[in-house]
Design a protein around this motif. Structure first.
Motif, PDB file in Angstrom:
ATOM      1  N   PHE A 156     -99.031   8.751 193.846  1.00  0.00           N
ATOM      2  CA  PHE A 156     -99.790   9.763 193.129  1.00  0.00           C
ATOM      3  C   PHE A 156    -100.450  10.693 194.143  1.00  0.00           C
ATOM      4  O   PHE A 156    -101.096  10.245 195.091  1.00  0.00           O
ATOM      5  CB  PHE A 156    -100.865   9.119 192.249  1.00  0.00           C
ATOM      6  CG  PHE A 156    -100.316   8.311 191.106  1.00  0.00           C
ATOM      7  CD1 PHE A 156     -99.972   8.918 189.917  1.00  0.00           C
ATOM      8  CD2 PHE A 156    -100.145   6.939 191.236  1.00  0.00           C
ATOM      9  CE1 PHE A 156     -99.470   8.173 188.859  1.00  0.00           C
ATOM     10  CE2 PHE A 156     -99.641   6.196 190.183  1.00  0.00           C
ATOM     11  CZ  PHE A 156     -99.309   6.815 188.999  1.00  0.00           C
ATOM     12  N   TYR A 157    -100.270  12.001 193.928  1.00  0.00           N
ATOM     13  CA  TYR A 157    -100.896  13.017 194.774  1.00  0.00           C
ATOM     14  C   TYR A 157    -102.117  13.570 194.033  1.00  0.00           C
ATOM     15  O   TYR A 157    -101.989  14.215 192.989  1.00  0.00           O
ATOM     16  CB  TYR A 157     -99.921  14.145 195.079  1.00  0.00           C
ATOM     17  CG  TYR A 157     -98.672  13.688 195.795  1.00  0.00           C
ATOM     18  CD1 TYR A 157     -98.649  13.556 197.181  1.00  0.00           C
ATOM     19  CD2 TYR A 157     -97.506  13.377 195.089  1.00  0.00           C
ATOM     20  CE1 TYR A 157     -97.506  13.126 197.833  1.00  0.00           C
ATOM     21  CE2 TYR A 157     -96.362  12.959 195.735  1.00  0.00           C
ATOM     22  CZ  TYR A 157     -96.366  12.839 197.112  1.00  0.00           C
ATOM     23  OH  TYR A 157     -95.228  12.410 197.749  1.00  0.00           O
ATOM     24  N   PHE A 168    -103.853   4.818 186.126  1.00  0.00           N
ATOM     25  CA  PHE A 168    -105.219   4.680 186.630  1.00  0.00           C
ATOM     26  C   PHE A 168    -106.044   5.849 186.118  1.00  0.00           C
ATOM     27  O   PHE A 168    -105.519   6.869 185.647  1.00  0.00           O
ATOM     28  CB  PHE A 168    -105.246   4.622 188.162  1.00  0.00           C
ATOM     29  CG  PHE A 168    -104.934   5.931 188.833  1.00  0.00           C
ATOM     30  CD1 PHE A 168    -105.949   6.801 189.217  1.00  0.00           C
ATOM     31  CD2 PHE A 168    -103.618   6.302 189.074  1.00  0.00           C
ATOM     32  CE1 PHE A 168    -105.664   8.006 189.822  1.00  0.00           C
ATOM     33  CE2 PHE A 168    -103.321   7.508 189.677  1.00  0.00           C
ATOM     34  CZ  PHE A 168    -104.348   8.360 190.054  1.00  0.00           C
ATOM     35  N   THR A 169    -107.337   5.686 186.215  1.00  0.00           N
ATOM     36  CA  THR A 169    -108.287   6.742 185.866  1.00  0.00           C
ATOM     37  C   THR A 169    -109.238   6.923 187.035  1.00  0.00           C
ATOM     38  O   THR A 169    -109.875   5.956 187.473  1.00  0.00           O
ATOM     39  CB  THR A 169    -109.085   6.389 184.594  1.00  0.00           C
ATOM     40  OG1 THR A 169    -108.170   6.190 183.503  1.00  0.00           O
ATOM     41  CG2 THR A 169    -110.051   7.506 184.246  1.00  0.00           C
ATOM     42  N   LEU A 170    -109.294   8.130 187.557  1.00  0.00           N
ATOM     43  CA  LEU A 170    -110.215   8.446 188.645  1.00  0.00           C
ATOM     44  C   LEU A 170    -111.567   8.780 188.026  1.00  0.00           C
ATOM     45  O   LEU A 170    -111.777   9.859 187.476  1.00  0.00           O
ATOM     46  CB  LEU A 170    -109.687   9.628 189.467  1.00  0.00           C
ATOM     47  CG  LEU A 170    -110.539  10.109 190.636  1.00  0.00           C
ATOM     48  CD1 LEU A 170    -110.720   9.008 191.665  1.00  0.00           C
ATOM     49  CD2 LEU A 170    -109.928  11.347 191.271  1.00  0.00           C
ATOM     50  N   SER A 171    -112.497   7.848 188.127  1.00  0.00           N
ATOM     51  CA  SER A 171    -113.788   8.026 187.453  1.00  0.00           C
ATOM     52  C   SER A 171    -114.886   8.543 188.379  1.00  0.00           C
ATOM     53  O   SER A 171    -115.926   8.960 187.890  1.00  0.00           O
ATOM     54  CB  SER A 171    -114.246   6.694 186.839  1.00  0.00           C
ATOM     55  OG  SER A 171    -114.398   5.698 187.833  1.00  0.00           O
ATOM     56  N   TRP A 229    -100.056  14.031 183.099  1.00  0.00           N
ATOM     57  CA  TRP A 229    -101.038  14.961 182.544  1.00  0.00           C
ATOM     58  C   TRP A 229    -102.117  14.214 181.765  1.00  0.00           C
ATOM     59  O   TRP A 229    -103.274  14.648 181.734  1.00  0.00           O
ATOM     60  CB  TRP A 229    -100.347  16.000 181.661  1.00  0.00           C
ATOM     61  CG  TRP A 229     -99.729  15.442 180.401  1.00  0.00           C
ATOM     62  CD1 TRP A 229     -98.457  15.020 180.239  1.00  0.00           C
ATOM     63  CD2 TRP A 229    -100.398  15.259 179.143  1.00  0.00           C
ATOM     64  NE1 TRP A 229     -98.271  14.569 178.954  1.00  0.00           N
ATOM     65  CE2 TRP A 229     -99.440  14.719 178.250  1.00  0.00           C
ATOM     66  CE3 TRP A 229    -101.683  15.506 178.686  1.00  0.00           C
ATOM     67  CZ2 TRP A 229     -99.747  14.415 176.932  1.00  0.00           C
ATOM     68  CZ3 TRP A 229    -101.986  15.196 177.370  1.00  0.00           C
ATOM     69  CH2 TRP A 229    -101.034  14.666 176.511  1.00  0.00           C
ATOM     70  N   GLU A 230    -101.761  13.077 181.144  1.00  0.00           N
ATOM     71  CA  GLU A 230    -102.778  12.278 180.461  1.00  0.00           C
ATOM     72  C   GLU A 230    -103.756  11.667 181.460  1.00  0.00           C
ATOM     73  O   GLU A 230    -104.977  11.623 181.210  1.00  0.00           O
ATOM     74  CB  GLU A 230    -102.111  11.168 179.646  1.00  0.00           C
ATOM     75  CG  GLU A 230    -101.282  11.650 178.480  1.00  0.00           C
ATOM     76  CD  GLU A 230    -100.698  10.496 177.701  1.00  0.00           C
ATOM     77  OE1 GLU A 230    -101.380   9.986 176.796  1.00  0.00           O
ATOM     78  OE2 GLU A 230     -99.554  10.091 178.015  1.00  0.00           O
ATOM     79  N   ILE A 231    -103.237  11.187 182.588  1.00  0.00           N
ATOM     80  CA  ILE A 231    -104.113  10.636 183.626  1.00  0.00           C
ATOM     81  C   ILE A 231    -105.059  11.710 184.139  1.00  0.00           C
ATOM     82  O   ILE A 231    -106.269  11.472 184.335  1.00  0.00           O
ATOM     83  CB  ILE A 231    -103.267  10.049 184.765  1.00  0.00           C
ATOM     84  CG1 ILE A 231    -102.406   8.883 184.256  1.00  0.00           C
ATOM     85  CG2 ILE A 231    -104.145   9.604 185.919  1.00  0.00           C
ATOM     86  CD1 ILE A 231    -101.472   8.311 185.295  1.00  0.00           C
ATOM     87  N   THR A 232    -104.533  12.924 184.347  1.00  0.00           N
ATOM     88  CA  THR A 232    -105.358  14.017 184.855  1.00  0.00           C
ATOM     89  C   THR A 232    -106.457  14.395 183.876  1.00  0.00           C
ATOM     90  O   THR A 232    -107.630  14.538 184.253  1.00  0.00           O
ATOM     91  CB  THR A 232    -104.478  15.236 185.170  1.00  0.00           C
ATOM     92  OG1 THR A 232    -103.436  14.851 186.087  1.00  0.00           O
ATOM     93  CG2 THR A 232    -105.304  16.346 185.790  1.00  0.00           C
ATOM     94  N   GLU A 233    -106.090  14.573 182.611  1.00  0.00           N
ATOM     95  CA  GLU A 233    -107.085  14.985 181.618  1.00  0.00           C
ATOM     96  C   GLU A 233    -108.148  13.909 181.407  1.00  0.00           C
ATOM     97  O   GLU A 233    -109.337  14.211 181.276  1.00  0.00           O
ATOM     98  CB  GLU A 233    -106.382  15.309 180.295  1.00  0.00           C
ATOM     99  CG  GLU A 233    -105.500  16.542 180.348  1.00  0.00           C
ATOM    100  CD  GLU A 233    -106.281  17.785 180.722  1.00  0.00           C
ATOM    101  OE1 GLU A 233    -107.438  17.924 180.280  1.00  0.00           O
ATOM    102  OE2 GLU A 233    -105.740  18.617 181.471  1.00  0.00           O
ATOM    103  N   THR A 234    -107.727  12.649 181.373  1.00  0.00           N
ATOM    104  CA  THR A 234    -108.703  11.574 181.202  1.00  0.00           C
ATOM    105  C   THR A 234    -109.659  11.501 182.383  1.00  0.00           C
ATOM    106  O   THR A 234    -110.873  11.328 182.224  1.00  0.00           O
ATOM    107  CB  THR A 234    -107.983  10.232 181.029  1.00  0.00           C
ATOM    108  OG1 THR A 234    -107.069  10.319 179.929  1.00  0.00           O
ATOM    109  CG2 THR A 234    -108.969   9.118 180.748  1.00  0.00           C
ATOM    110  N   SER A 235    -109.133  11.665 183.589  1.00  0.00           N
ATOM    111  CA  SER A 235    -109.978  11.616 184.780  1.00  0.00           C
ATOM    112  C   SER A 235    -110.962  12.773 184.800  1.00  0.00           C
ATOM    113  O   SER A 235    -112.139  12.598 185.131  1.00  0.00           O
ATOM    114  CB  SER A 235    -109.109  11.640 186.041  1.00  0.00           C
ATOM    115  OG  SER A 235    -108.240  10.519 186.090  1.00  0.00           O
ATOM    116  N   ARG A 236    -110.516  13.964 184.428  1.00  0.00           N
ATOM    117  CA  ARG A 236    -111.418  15.107 184.384  1.00  0.00           C
ATOM    118  C   ARG A 236    -112.513  14.910 183.343  1.00  0.00           C
ATOM    119  O   ARG A 236    -113.650  15.367 183.519  1.00  0.00           O
ATOM    120  CB  ARG A 236    -110.644  16.383 184.066  1.00  0.00           C
ATOM    121  CG  ARG A 236    -109.821  16.928 185.219  1.00  0.00           C
ATOM    122  CD  ARG A 236    -109.031  18.128 184.772  1.00  0.00           C
ATOM    123  NE  ARG A 236    -108.250  18.705 185.867  1.00  0.00           N
ATOM    124  CZ  ARG A 236    -107.353  19.659 185.698  1.00  0.00           C
ATOM    125  NH1 ARG A 236    -107.134  20.152 184.487  1.00  0.00           N
ATOM    126  NH2 ARG A 236    -106.687  20.131 186.727  1.00  0.00           N
TER     127      ARG A 236
END
Length: 456
Positions: free
Chosen positions: A239-240, A70-73, A199-206
């Motif tokens: 996911f935390y 997922f991506t947190l947008s 880490w990919e999910i985190t960087e993309t979301s940021r």
């Protein structure tokens, strides 16, 4: 079983379907005659569409592997009172459908197609913490590759339960969870995996997060626990999501004005204790601080007891204590100028210990000399000497208070009164000094705490 061929719109289409049998190789190949310059004929996939009600596997003993990410947008709202986090997610699901395959070399180099999601089997992946139904738009499409891999992306506005800890507000950070799981399929039928690394999910979301306001994303971690319900075991991925509040707004609107008001109240101790404007000044400050708290009440969390609320309560308590101390000192000075009472032995000893005076009062003043310290004429509200006629402390009480006993009637009475006035004035100054130091002792750790919490 073999599927036959059908003819539609003058094109020869056929779908060769063969089920896997033990000891035989099977293939589900879509003929490329359904791919032309006018698009794809639905008849080429009709056999696949007819099977959408069933899990797409050759054998039902084989679980379907669904990879998700997922991506947190956007972080839309954090409700501390209801303990809810409202966010916007792009959910990505990938799985294989063994009934779909074609040869790209024979199909005008088409490697991927878009198919309406309502015609395909979709995994029932949901977020367990979600408090509302999905608001995704209808008739979404899915990407289907030539190897039968299906990628389904859907947006979701998620209002989820989150255990919020607001003790360190506005320097708090929250840990919320998104638990993806299946509602129907156990681990025997569906296994969940990761489409991307964490880490990919985190960087993309940021990178694409749209709300650059109150909250910022710190990081995302994951865990893969199993959920047991009765005798059924379900696979899930948890996911935390760690988010942090940006405190600048609250520091400027809450902490800075409060600190200014407390600092002004602390500086008011430099005003003379005999000043008649001390009490009105501190009452005005106290009223202003209460108005400030009422105006800033909407910015504070409505549930729980944050640390900043304790800070405001201590500030208010110090201002009230300062006002009460000023009223008490004003009363003492008024009493000292009318008829100074004898000072108790323990209070006189404590005053000597705090102030360490070399000599409280001198000996009986000689003619032409005035006593040291404040004379009654220097204090407000002093009555005439005729009004001071009354009980004069005896020699024993005067010695206890550190004042000389009466030698002559007139001189003794006046010297003792001046000495008692000086003692009570000195006591008021000591009280002012102690409360001022208490202010400094409170303000210094408060400023250090704010700086440390802001930097960390």
């Amino acid at each position: 079983m073999k599927g036959g061929c059908s003819t539609r719109r003058g094109l020869s289409l056929y779908l060769t379907v063969s089920l896997l049998l033990q000891g035989r190789s099977d293939a589900f190949t879509i003929n490329c005659s359904g791919f032309d310059q006018h698009g794809v004929d639905p008849a080429a996939f009709q056999a696949v569409f007819d099977r959408k009600a069933f899990r797409p596997v050759i054998s039902f003993s084989i679980p379907t592997h669904v990879n998700l990410s997922f991506t947190l947008s956007a972080i839309l709202e954090v409700d501390a009172q209801l303990q809810l986090l409202t966010s916007f997610l792009w959910i990505n699901l990938i799985w294989d459908n063994p009934f779909i395959s074609w040869n790209p070399e024979e199909c005008v180099s088409i490697n991927k197609l878009t198919v309406s999601a309502k015609n395909l089997w979709l995994p029932d992946i949901f977020i367990m913490e979600s408090m509302e139904t999905s608001q995704a738009p209808p008739d979404l499409t899915a990407y289907v590759s030539s190897e039968g891999r299906i990628r389904y992306d859907r947006p979701a506005r998620v209002t989820s339960i989150c255990n919020l800890d607001i003790f360190y507000f506005p320097f708090d950070q929250q840990n919320c969870t998104f638990t993806f799981s299946s509602f129907l399929y156990t681990v025997d039928s569906m296994v969940l995996g990761m489409n991307k690394e964490v880490w990919e999910i985190t960087e993309t979301s940021r990178h694409i997060i749209q709300t650059q306001g109150e909250w910022e994303l710190l990081g995302i971690n994951k865990a893969t626990p199993k959920m047991s319900v009765s005798s059924n075991v379900y696979d899930q991925i948890m996911f935390y999501v760690t988010i942090r509040r940006r405190p600048r707004l609250y520091v400027i609107n809450l902490l800075v004005p409060s600190s200014f008001l407390v600092a002004i109240d602390a500086l008011s101790f430099y005003l003379p204790a005999e000043s008649e404007t001390c009490v009105p000044f501190k009452i005005t400050l106290l009223l202003g601080y209460n108005v400030f708290l009422l105006m800033m009440n909407d910015l504070l969390p409505s549930s729980g007891t944050p640390l900043i609320g304790v800070y405001f309560a201590l500030c208010l308590s110090l201002m009230v204590l300062s006002l009460l101390e000023t009223i008490f000192i004003t009363y003492l000075l008024h009493l000292a100028t009318t008829w100074p009472p004898p000072m108790p032995r323990w209070l006189h000893s404590l005053l000597l210990h705090c102030a360490s005076p070399t000599k409280c009062c001198p000996a009986v003043p000689q003619k032409g000399n005035t006593g040291p310290g404040l004379t009654p004429a220097h204090l407000p509200g002093l009555k005439e000497p005729l009004e001071l006629v009354g009980k004069v402390p005896g020699s024993q009480e005067a010695e206890v208070n550190g004042c000389p006993g009466p030698t002559r009637a007139g001189q003794g009475d006046e010297a003792q009164k001046q000495c008692l006035v000086s003692l009570w004035v000195q006591f008021s100054h000591v009280m002012d000094t102690l409360l001022f130091r208490l202010y400094l002792l409170f303000m210094a750790p408060s400023i250090i705490t704010v700086i440390v919490l802001w930097n960390t």
